[in-house]
Enzyme design. Structure first.
Site, mmCIF file in Angstrom:
data_model
loop_
_atom_site.group_PDB
_atom_site.id
_atom_site.type_symbol
_atom_site.label_atom_id
_atom_site.label_comp_id
_atom_site.label_asym_id
_atom_site.label_seq_id
_atom_site.Cartn_x
_atom_site.Cartn_y
_atom_site.Cartn_z
ATOM 1 N N ALA A 64 -8.694 -95.191 3.207
ATOM 2 C CA ALA A 64 -7.400 -94.613 3.352
ATOM 3 C C ALA A 64 -6.406 -95.406 2.897
ATOM 4 O O ALA A 64 -5.602 -95.085 2.016
ATOM 5 C CB ALA A 64 -7.160 -94.623 5.126
ATOM 6 N N TYR A 66 -6.648 -97.409 0.185
ATOM 7 C CA TYR A 66 -6.914 -97.181 -1.188
ATOM 8 C C TYR A 66 -6.238 -96.092 -1.628
ATOM 9 O O TYR A 66 -5.614 -95.839 -2.719
ATOM 10 C CB TYR A 66 -8.563 -97.185 -1.489
ATOM 11 C CG TYR A 66 -8.653 -96.909 -3.321
ATOM 12 C CD1 TYR A 66 -8.829 -98.077 -3.957
ATOM 13 C CD2 TYR A 66 -9.052 -95.831 -3.358
ATOM 14 C CE1 TYR A 66 -9.063 -97.817 -5.345
ATOM 15 C CE2 TYR A 66 -9.316 -95.662 -4.813
ATOM 16 C CZ TYR A 66 -9.354 -96.599 -5.692
ATOM 17 O OH TYR A 66 -9.626 -96.352 -6.941
ATOM 18 N N ASP A 67 -6.446 -94.865 -0.924
ATOM 19 C CA ASP A 67 -5.958 -93.668 -1.278
ATOM 20 C C ASP A 67 -4.322 -93.530 -1.070
ATOM 21 O O ASP A 67 -3.765 -92.946 -2.140
ATOM 22 C CB ASP A 67 -6.393 -92.543 -0.259
ATOM 23 C CG ASP A 67 -7.862 -92.204 -0.459
ATOM 24 O OD1 ASP A 67 -8.537 -92.619 -1.644
ATOM 25 O OD2 ASP A 67 -8.587 -91.770 0.346
ATOM 26 N N LYS A 148 -34.300 -102.265 -20.310
ATOM 27 C CA LYS A 148 -33.898 -101.358 -21.268
ATOM 28 C C LYS A 148 -33.461 -99.986 -20.344
ATOM 29 O O LYS A 148 -34.312 -99.379 -20.062
ATOM 30 C CB LYS A 148 -34.880 -100.958 -22.125
ATOM 31 C CG LYS A 148 -34.299 -100.004 -23.277
ATOM 32 C CD LYS A 148 -35.589 -100.157 -24.368
ATOM 33 C CE LYS A 148 -35.003 -99.008 -25.570
ATOM 34 N NZ LYS A 148 -34.700 -97.682 -25.004
ATOM 35 N N ARG A 169 -22.693 -93.077 -29.254
ATOM 36 C CA ARG A 169 -23.459 -93.594 -30.356
ATOM 37 C C ARG A 169 -23.509 -92.558 -31.575
ATOM 38 O O ARG A 169 -23.330 -93.096 -32.636
ATOM 39 C CB ARG A 169 -24.983 -94.008 -29.637
ATOM 40 C CG ARG A 169 -25.720 -94.713 -31.119
ATOM 41 C CD ARG A 169 -27.170 -95.157 -30.375
ATOM 42 N NE ARG A 169 -27.808 -95.639 -31.327
ATOM 43 C CZ ARG A 169 -28.225 -95.121 -32.418
ATOM 44 N NH1 ARG A 169 -28.141 -93.793 -32.674
ATOM 45 N NH2 ARG A 169 -28.767 -96.001 -33.237
ATOM 46 N N CYS A 440 -56.408 -78.063 10.378
ATOM 47 C CA CYS A 440 -55.225 -77.582 9.339
ATOM 48 C C CYS A 440 -54.003 -77.901 9.783
ATOM 49 O O CYS A 440 -53.826 -77.325 10.811
ATOM 50 C CB CYS A 440 -55.632 -76.129 9.046
ATOM 51 S SG CYS A 440 -54.186 -75.432 7.741
ATOM 52 N N CYS A 443 -51.992 -74.333 10.295
ATOM 53 C CA CYS A 443 -52.403 -73.272 11.221
ATOM 54 C C CYS A 443 -53.243 -73.734 12.521
ATOM 55 O O CYS A 443 -53.267 -73.171 13.464
ATOM 56 C CB CYS A 443 -53.066 -72.021 10.701
ATOM 57 S SG CYS A 443 -54.709 -72.537 10.296
ATOM 58 N N CYS A 458 -59.642 -75.463 5.648
ATOM 59 C CA CYS A 458 -59.185 -74.828 6.724
ATOM 60 C C CYS A 458 -60.000 -73.434 6.872
ATOM 61 O O CYS A 458 -60.391 -72.925 6.117
ATOM 62 C CB CYS A 458 -57.764 -74.455 6.623
ATOM 63 S SG CYS A 458 -57.284 -73.329 7.851
HETATM 64 ZN ZN ZN Z 1 -54.821 -73.299 8.103
#
Ligand code: ZN
Length: 717
Positions: A64, A66-67, A148, A169, A440, A443, A458
């Protein structure tokens, strides 16, 4: 933001100066002279806070406060526009768009580095340097090693400490003027932080974007439908080369110094000392720059950074080694624009080291469970990689890959990134080994791994959301339920709209007004198309048992096996009872099934897994309630059939039977149906538009039957 612990203490000219007395008066009360003095103070004070915040990561004031400084500066400039300074903080937010980039000729060309792709090439370079300098191996030689940075090279000209021009460049001789854009990079000072600036210094370095900032930027672009950047380098290039520098100002670009162009007075002494000077001027210098005194140290430096790539928030694609002594650099000079005194020792472009944070399981369309590594993001092969395949659970076990490990990731060409190996030395004490899931993750069905297979699957194929679309597509396919008018795309559309979750839902459409209404609302579905679909579904309320079994899409159960099972059990009720016992682990039931000709233990196991899952059992029963499943008769091999033991080949289209039906009829009469014609073929049945099999039959003199002759022989239709 990232702290840079190795940063030097702030230079003396960063000392805080008292605000002028006018600072606390309203702008309207200031004279032109007072405003000028205050603008000078504000430029210096805001630059000081930029340096503390962006370079040192040690802010002294709140956002604040800074602003408030920035607003005060803007208000003064609004009242006295002609007082705007060349180092005005307002320039940080970008200038009005330019028509085009103005070309800038580099007074000193920007060089191109030679590459060393291996340790051998690096050693060759060091040997060459020693030879050219006539130094034998025992004489000391000092190098500077630096990361680099994978960004854009840029040349920034300061005259008497004031930033006057920045250029890309380009081709090394001529670049583009990006002064307004570079001014928006907060960590680049608009005025060098020194009381005795050189008359001219062109600072050269790399503009880049942090990987985390790149990922956030892409996330925002995805949300607003804008095209994504491929990698941080492209994002940095696209952001710097903006005709509208106000866009650049919104992109979090960064900068590291790696050299100089024109310099008055000339830079002499040591490259590392030059970097220290640049740092004292308020320019960002990479904290990983090192003084290195032997080939072994150069190699170790390269390897260390290669392994730590993912720890850095910016992309590096190698290290740059330079002779530290500027007098020696000048003695070696350039070949074309390639300095003999520096080399880029590159990393393997297809591999990167990073930390494996977690292992998740992905369920593919066919139910295969694939372990996937969740990684600290790392750029490899020009793409930011956050996930990589671990293939299967054996792969993880054989390589002893654990959560928390540092791993080598490879991305070659367009192949899916994969984890290659573990870096054992980097294993933390709390690394955890991983166990494959029993269920699974999508599910919750049992996930099983057949003994001879690498893949766990599954077993909830018919309702598992990860697989349902694929399974329903199979279910309605021609050789299964054969519901025309339901393409893969339409199945997906109905699935994603929540209208069908499993095959049973299909049969609910004709009597479920809400489902029908939902389909009408979908794009590309009209009343007629819906009516056709309903009719097609109703037409499939009768189905032979073999097609019913095949339609379930149980692993390893193709048409032939489905037919063998159907013939063996005859009716749905008998088959269903046997499957119930099989699913419950009944050994006798399994024996019976294994003994069916053409079935065997693999299929028995697959059926057992399918029927062990209660939701599969209830789904089969729900389907059986929707359709009438016709019994299938066992083949009468013996008897008077003229087809018993004969080999039959079909070619062309039959008018009254599908090829599959004709095959089934032939087999039920004890014939063997073959795909190609040979001397052992007894009959070739020829329908409309026969293919090459017909010609072959004529050639070989095999007996040819018309469709009618075939029906006479077969006794139907
Ligand atoms: Zn499944």
């Amino acid at each position: 933001m990232n702290r840079r612990p190795e940063e030097a203490v702030p230079p003396r000219s960063l000392a805080r100066l008292r605000p002028p007395p006018t600072f606390f008066q309203p702008v309207s009360a200031l004279s032109e002279k007072e405003a000028g003095a205050e603008l000078a103070w504000l430029a210096r004070e805001i630059a000081r806070h930029d340096y503390l915040y962006y370079v040192l990561a040690r802010p002294e004031i709140s956002d604040a406060d800074y602003d408030a400084l920035v607003r005060r500066n803007r208000a003064l400039e609004a009242r006295f526009p002609h007082l705007q300074r060349p180092d005005s903080p307002s320039l940080r937010v970008g200038a009005p768009p330019a028509e085009e980039f103005v070309k800038v000729r580099h007074t000193v060309p920007m060089f191109t580095l030679d590459n060393a792709m291996s340790e051998g090439e690096l050693r060759d370079w060091v040997d060459r340097v020693r030879r050219l300098l006539r130094l034998d191996a025992s004489e000391p030689l000092v190098f500077a090693g630096e990361p680099k940075i994978d960004g854009l090279s840029c040349s920034i000209r300061y005259e008497n400490g004031l930033l006057v021009r920045a250029a890309t460049r380009g081709d090394g001789f001529t670049g583009e003027d990006v002064t307004a854009n570079v001014r928006t990079i907060r960590e680049i000072p608009q005025r060098l932080l020194t009381d005795r600036p050189p008359p001219v210094i062109e600072i050269r370095g790399e503009v880049y974007m942090n990987r985390s900032a790149f990922l956030e930027l892409n996330e925002r672009r995805r949300a607003s439908g804008e095209p994504l950047f491929a990698n941080p380098r492209n994002a940095a290039a696209g952001s710097l080369r903006q005709l509208d520098s106000r866009i650049t100002a919104q992109r979090p670009l960064r900068f590291f110094v790696w050299g100089w162009g024109e310099a008055d007075p000339p830079i002499t002494g040591s490259y590392l000392a030059f970097l220290e000077t640049a740092r004292s001027w308020g320019l960002p210098v990479n904290p990983l720059v090192r003084r290195l005194a032997s080939v072994e140290e150069l190699v170790a430096y390269h390897d260390d950074l290669e392994h730590r790539r993912a720890e850095l928030d910016y992309d590096i694609d190698g290290v740059v080694d330079k002779l530290d002594d500027i007098a020696l650099q000048e003695r070696l000079g350039f070949v074309q624009r390639v300095p003999r005194w520096a080399i880029a020792h590159k990393f393997d472009p297809e591999k990167a080291w990073t930390v494996l944070r977690d292992i998740v399981v992905q369920v593919g369309r066919t139910g295969a469970l694939t372990p996937v590594a969740m990684l600290d993001p790392v750029t490899v092969g020009g793409v930011v990689v956050r996930r990589a395949t671990l293939h299967n659970e054996d792969y993880i076990r054989e390589r002893d890959i654990r959560i928390g490990d540092t791993v080598v990731v490879q991305r070659a060409g367009d192949v899916i990134p994969q984890v290659l190996a573990v870096v054992q030395e980097k294993r933390p004490a709390d690394a955890r080994s991983w166990q494959p899931p029993e269920r699974c993750p999508v599910c919750g069905s049992l996930a099983v791994r057949p003994p001879d297979e690498a893949i766990r699957r599954c077993t909830g194929g018919l309702f598992c959301p990860a697989q349902a679309v694929e399974r329903i597509v199979h279910f309605v396919s021609r050789h299964a339920f054969d519901i025309p008018g339901l393409s893969d795309k339409q199945v997906r559309q109905l699935f994603e709209a929540g209208i069908i979750r499993d095959p049973v839902d299909l049969f609910r459409i004709p009597r479920d007004a809400a489902k029908r209404e939902a389909i009408r609302q979908l794009p590309r579905w009209g009343e007629k198309k819906l009516a056709n679909l309903v009719a097609a579904i109703e037409a499939r309320r009768h189905l032979p048992l073999d097609r019913f079994i095949y339609a379930l899409g149980i692993r390893h159960i193709g048409e032939v096996n489905a037919r063998s099972l159907a013939r063996h059990f005859g009716s749905f009720a008998r088959w269903r009872t046997a499957m119930e016992r099989l699913g419950a682990g009944d050994a006798k039931a399994r024996e019976e099934i294994q003994d069916i000709e053409g079935v065997g233990p693999v299929i028995a196991e697959s059926l057992a897994e399918f029927f062990a899952e209660p939701r599969n059992r209830s789904l089969v029963d729900a389907l059986a309630a929707e359709v009438e499943i016709e019994p299938v008769a066992a083949p009468q091999v013996a008897g008077p059939s003229p087809l018993a033991g004969k080999t039959v080949v079909f070619t062309g289209e039959l008018a009254h039977m599908s090829r599959e039906e004709a095959k089934a009829v032939a087999e039920s009469l004890g014939a063997k149906v073959a795909d190609s014609v040979s001397r052992r073929t007894d009959f070739v049945v020829v329908g409309e538009r026969p293919g090459s099999k017909y010609r072959k039959a004529v050639e070989l003199g095999v007996r040819i039957l018309s469709e009618d002759e075939w029906y006479q022989l077969a006794g139907r239709p």
